[in-house]
Design a protein around this motif. Sequence first.
Motif, PDB file in Angstrom:
ATOM      1  N   GLU A   1     105.532  11.957  -0.592  1.00  0.00           N
ATOM      2  CA  GLU A   1     105.651  10.496  -0.611  1.00  0.00           C
ATOM      3  C   GLU A   1     106.944  10.077  -1.306  1.00  0.00           C
ATOM      4  OE1 GLU A   1     101.106   8.666  -0.819  1.00  0.00           O
ATOM      5  OE2 GLU A   1     102.163   9.181  -2.673  1.00  0.00           O
ATOM      6  N   GLY A   2     107.195  10.674  -2.467  1.00  0.00           N
ATOM      7  CA  GLY A   2     108.374  10.294  -3.232  1.00  0.00           C
ATOM      8  C   GLY A   2     109.657  10.526  -2.473  1.00  0.00           C
ATOM      9  N   ARG A   3     109.773  11.680  -1.820  1.00  0.00           N
ATOM     10  CA  ARG A   3     110.992  11.953  -1.057  1.00  0.00           C
ATOM     11  C   ARG A   3     111.150  10.983   0.097  1.00  0.00           C
ATOM     12  NH1 ARG A   3     115.449  12.685  -2.219  1.00  0.00           N
ATOM     13  NH2 ARG A   3     114.792  14.345  -3.661  1.00  0.00           N
ATOM     14  N   LYS A   4     110.040  10.631   0.756  1.00  0.00           N
ATOM     15  CA  LYS A   4     110.106   9.662   1.857  1.00  0.00           C
ATOM     16  C   LYS A   4     110.570   8.299   1.350  1.00  0.00           C
ATOM     17  CE  LYS A   4     109.242   8.662   6.241  1.00  0.00           C
ATOM     18  NZ  LYS A   4     109.943   9.329   7.357  1.00  0.00           N
ATOM     19  N   MET A   5     110.103   7.904   0.174  1.00  0.00           N
ATOM     20  CA  MET A   5     110.522   6.633  -0.422  1.00  0.00           C
ATOM     21  C   MET A   5     112.020   6.637  -0.688  1.00  0.00           C
ATOM     22  SD  MET A   5     107.304   6.389  -3.040  1.00  0.00           S
ATOM     23  CE  MET A   5     107.508   4.756  -3.751  1.00  0.00           C
ATOM     24  N   VAL A   6     112.526   7.754  -1.212  1.00  0.00           N
ATOM     25  CA  VAL A   6     113.959   7.864  -1.492  1.00  0.00           C
ATOM     26  C   VAL A   6     114.767   7.764  -0.206  1.00  0.00           C
ATOM     27  CG1 VAL A   6     115.790   9.370  -2.354  1.00  0.00           C
ATOM     28  CG2 VAL A   6     113.634   9.197  -3.610  1.00  0.00           C
ATOM     29  N   GLU A   7     114.335   8.478   0.841  1.00  0.00           N
ATOM     30  CA  GLU A   7     115.064   8.469   2.111  1.00  0.00           C
ATOM     31  C   GLU A   7     115.151   7.061   2.696  1.00  0.00           C
ATOM     32  OE1 GLU A   7     112.918  11.231   4.469  1.00  0.00           O
ATOM     33  OE2 GLU A   7     113.797  13.014   3.522  1.00  0.00           O
ATOM     34  N   ILE A   8     114.030   6.360   2.681  1.00  0.00           N
ATOM     35  CA  ILE A   8     114.011   5.007   3.248  1.00  0.00           C
ATOM     36  C   ILE A   8     114.808   4.051   2.378  1.00  0.00           C
ATOM     37  CG2 ILE A   8     112.491   3.048   3.759  1.00  0.00           C
ATOM     38  CD1 ILE A   8     110.457   5.069   4.811  1.00  0.00           C
ATOM     39  N   GLY A   9     114.697   4.195   1.061  1.00  0.00           N
ATOM     40  CA  GLY A   9     115.465   3.348   0.161  1.00  0.00           C
ATOM     41  C   GLY A   9     116.958   3.560   0.320  1.00  0.00           C
ATOM     42  N   ASN A  10     117.372   4.814   0.463  1.00  0.00           N
ATOM     43  CA  ASN A  10     118.802   5.114   0.603  1.00  0.00           C
ATOM     44  C   ASN A  10     119.383   4.610   1.917  1.00  0.00           C
ATOM     45  OD1 ASN A  10     118.823   6.352  -1.879  1.00  0.00           O
ATOM     46  ND2 ASN A  10     118.769   8.438  -1.073  1.00  0.00           N
ATOM     47  N   ASN A  11     118.531   4.440   2.916  1.00  0.00           N
ATOM     48  CA  ASN A  11     118.984   3.934   4.210  1.00  0.00           C
ATOM     49  C   ASN A  11     118.876   2.413   4.313  1.00  0.00           C
ATOM     50  OD1 ASN A  11     119.732   6.401   5.414  1.00  0.00           O
ATOM     51  ND2 ASN A  11     117.596   6.884   5.863  1.00  0.00           N
ATOM     52  N   SER A  12     118.614   1.773   3.185  1.00  0.00           N
ATOM     53  CA  SER A  12     118.514   0.317   3.158  1.00  0.00           C
ATOM     54  C   SER A  12     119.581  -0.251   2.231  1.00  0.00           C
ATOM     55  CB  SER A  12     117.127  -0.105   2.659  1.00  0.00           C
ATOM     56  OG  SER A  12     117.049   0.026   1.239  1.00  0.00           O
ATOM     57  N   LYS A  13     119.615  -1.562   2.151  1.00  0.00           N
ATOM     58  CA  LYS A  13     120.527  -2.233   1.231  1.00  0.00           C
ATOM     59  C   LYS A  13     119.786  -2.777   0.013  1.00  0.00           C
ATOM     60  CE  LYS A  13     123.739  -3.615   4.905  1.00  0.00           C
ATOM     61  NZ  LYS A  13     124.431  -4.754   5.573  1.00  0.00           N
ATOM     62  N   GLN A  14     118.536  -2.357  -0.132  1.00  0.00           N
ATOM     63  CA  GLN A  14     117.698  -2.949  -1.176  1.00  0.00           C
ATOM     64  C   GLN A  14     117.964  -2.325  -2.547  1.00  0.00           C
ATOM     65  OE1 GLN A  14     117.221  -4.938   1.714  1.00  0.00           O
ATOM     66  NE2 GLN A  14     116.117  -5.702  -0.082  1.00  0.00           N
ATOM     67  N   ILE A  15     117.701  -3.114  -3.578  1.00  0.00           N
ATOM     68  CA  ILE A  15     117.722  -2.667  -4.964  1.00  0.00           C
ATOM     69  C   ILE A  15     116.305  -2.247  -5.326  1.00  0.00           C
ATOM     70  CG2 ILE A  15     118.098  -3.340  -7.366  1.00  0.00           C
ATOM     71  CD1 ILE A  15     120.668  -3.119  -5.738  1.00  0.00           C
TER      72      ILE A  15
END
Length: 468
Positions: A164-178
């Motif tokens: 779960e954590g790695r998936k969260m990082v991947e999606i976060g890194n592909n976004s512009k969100q803080i």
Amino acid sequence: MKTQTTRRDFIKKTSLAVAGLSLTSSGFPFIDVNKRIIGANDKVRVGFIGVGNRGSQLLHLFMEQPDCEVATLCDVYKPYTTRNYTTVLPRYIKDMGSRIPKMGENFSKQVKQYTDYRKMLENKDIDAVCIATPDHWHALQTIDAIKAGKDVFVEKPLSKTIAEGRKMVEIGNNSKQIITVGLNRRGAPTFQKLAKDIPSGKIGKITFASACHVSNMFPNGIGKLKPETPPADFDWDMWLGPRGYRPYQYNIAPYMFRWWEDYANQISNNGVHYLDLLRWLLNEEAPTAVSAHGGKYIVDDDRTIPDTMHVTYEFKSGVLVTLSILEASSGSFIPHGFLEFRGTKGTLHTGENDYRITPTTAGQFQTWKPMIEKEDYSLNKDDKLLIDGSYKNSAFSLIRNFLDCVKSRNEPWATLEIGHRSTTLAHLGTIAMQTRQRLVWDAVNERFTNSDEANRYLSYEYRKPWTL
């Protein structure tokens, strides 16, 4: 040697009258993904998902920030969204005391209420969300918030599983969100100082570091109960979310889920704070091996986690880190503060607002004199962060940093990757406890190299219709 520090520089960096940090480097207001211009004097409109015990603490800390507007509240227990203490189940109040928030806040504007976070995320008026739900919900809610174009403050631990954590990082890194992870002591100036001093060799080469969480829950713990019907205003099915269905049980929700492995555990609840600090101050990313000992030795309750647990992490650099979770005794074995670092030149004991360094002495066959001086360090009394209470202090500063970054679009102190790496240490300890093996960890591929059994704990199958 007695040293002190002030927070003048710290405040300049984190709370520079919101205005200065509201502009981009070119001097223009930032335009977020929803095309709302966040100007120098604008407030960040925040929605809150999960407003029970910890969620209410965070709500109040956000409300202390002058540029935060509480826009929405979401919870599966209706009294938490209506903020009406008189409608809370009396049994909850009797048994859980202060863990049930008193509520009754005075909001500056009308606050919209939701029971389904997905509906809340459709609200275009929200700039950011604060997630303080049980651990098994963090991944889905964070990912959905990112996809909805919201900035996110998500409470620790980041996830319930490493996958779960790695998936969260991947999606976060592909976004512009803080995205900020609620490892609140990242906001403490004592640790920000030590994170520079210790890796630079202040106490020499460190070969051992430790921490412990101690709480004597003997003999009854969370009690022994049977399934029952949940309160009419408690959406139990939604509370379970991606986890397998089971009947409602009073000593699971709304607070005691922390002692049930399906939803949380104590190494990821309390222990992750210590593990994050240990990893940060040692300047380590991930261990190469982990082992654990312990079990449910004496507390006679329904918990599905150990009451006594000791985990050892091995790092390639040559340092052992231990964490003990002790819920059948009292009294910390750390003589000062809650962290211990043993170096060749000195031993460090530290808490949030002060630390002590004791020089080492020569051992067998050695004749040298102390290589460093004794040091007692503390923050000035008037400078111990911005509000009373040491725990609130660093959380307040972390929230301040998050809001500043929402406006500046700078990288926050506790990023998704930081949160994931520190939460991973907690999960590694749990898996080592479950398998009772010394596990070798490949931090690049995030797999165990010597145990197929351990790799099966890296994720779990979500209950339909939930998917990661």
